[in-house]
Design an enzyme around this catalytic site. Sequence first.
Site, short mmCIF file in Angstrom:
data_model
loop_
_atom_site.label_atom_id
_atom_site.label_comp_id
_atom_site.label_asym_id
_atom_site.label_seq_id
_atom_site.Cartn_x
_atom_site.Cartn_y
_atom_site.Cartn_z
N SER A 51 0.85 -1.20 0.00
CA SER A 51 0.00 0.00 0.00
C SER A 51 0.88 1.24 0.00
O SER A 51 0.57 2.25 -0.65
CB SER A 51 -0.92 0.01 1.22
N SER A 90 -4.59 1.68 4.46
CA SER A 90 -4.44 0.43 5.21
C SER A 90 -5.69 -0.40 4.95
O SER A 90 -6.79 0.01 5.34
CB SER A 90 -4.28 0.69 6.71
N GLY A 91 -5.51 -1.53 4.30
CA GLY A 91 -6.67 -2.37 4.01
C GLY A 91 -7.39 -2.79 5.27
O GLY A 91 -8.60 -2.68 5.37
N SER A 92 -6.64 -3.24 6.25
CA SER A 92 -7.23 -3.69 7.52
C SER A 92 -7.71 -2.54 8.37
O SER A 92 -8.61 -2.70 9.21
CB SER A 92 -6.21 -4.50 8.31
N THR A 94 -5.87 -1.25 10.60
CA THR A 94 -5.29 -1.46 11.92
C THR A 94 -3.77 -1.30 11.95
O THR A 94 -3.16 -1.53 12.99
CB THR A 94 -5.65 -2.87 12.44
N THR A 95 -3.16 -0.92 10.86
CA THR A 95 -1.71 -0.78 10.80
C THR A 95 -1.27 0.29 11.81
O THR A 95 -1.66 1.45 11.68
CB THR A 95 -1.26 -0.40 9.38
N GLU A 155 -4.50 -3.28 -2.72
CA GLU A 155 -3.30 -2.53 -3.10
C GLU A 155 -3.37 -2.07 -4.56
O GLU A 155 -3.05 -0.93 -4.88
CB GLU A 155 -2.06 -3.38 -2.85
#
Length: 188
Positions: A51, A90-92, A94-95, A155
């Site tokens: 990303s 951030s896909g999640s 939570t990064t 991404e």
Amino acid sequence: MNINNLINKNLHTILEENLKLADQIDPIQIDVLVTEIKSAKRIFVMAAGRSGLALKMAAMRFMHLGYTVYVVGETVTPAILEGDLLLVASGSGTTSTVLSAVEKATKQKAGVVAITADADSTLAELAENIVLINAATKTDFGVSVSDQYAGSLFEQFTLFILESVFMTLWQESGLTKEDLWPKHANLE
């Protein structure tokens, strides 16, 4: 199936999954992203892993248009301030490094736009604005959203969204390819 047929099949899978996402993107969220970019004094980009690579590619294109752009973590990146924009992905959602950057930018009264695949994530809660990509996150090992590995679709589509934003800003600017060329790196 021979290797060439398999590669062709996989290429079509990748393209079809991205086209499906293109039909699902919220145009209002993209309008907000474009407005934030146009009104920012300076643009800061930040993400981890692949990303991060997508955002670095977008930063380069925005620089070609004449925007002042910084990649968070580089030694020449200054402090973010009020009137600046932090663009994160951030896909999640939570990064930890991304969340920390968003919290710091918010304290400085900078604008924040987050690209994420999880509308219920901590990142989505912290960010002033989000662009939601309905793709699998890196920990989604199912195939209901994507046949690709981990966060690949997220991404890829992050890059596609930012490339389309660049093209739109470029078209609006009236600049030609020749106008942008002098900003290309010449110390390669």
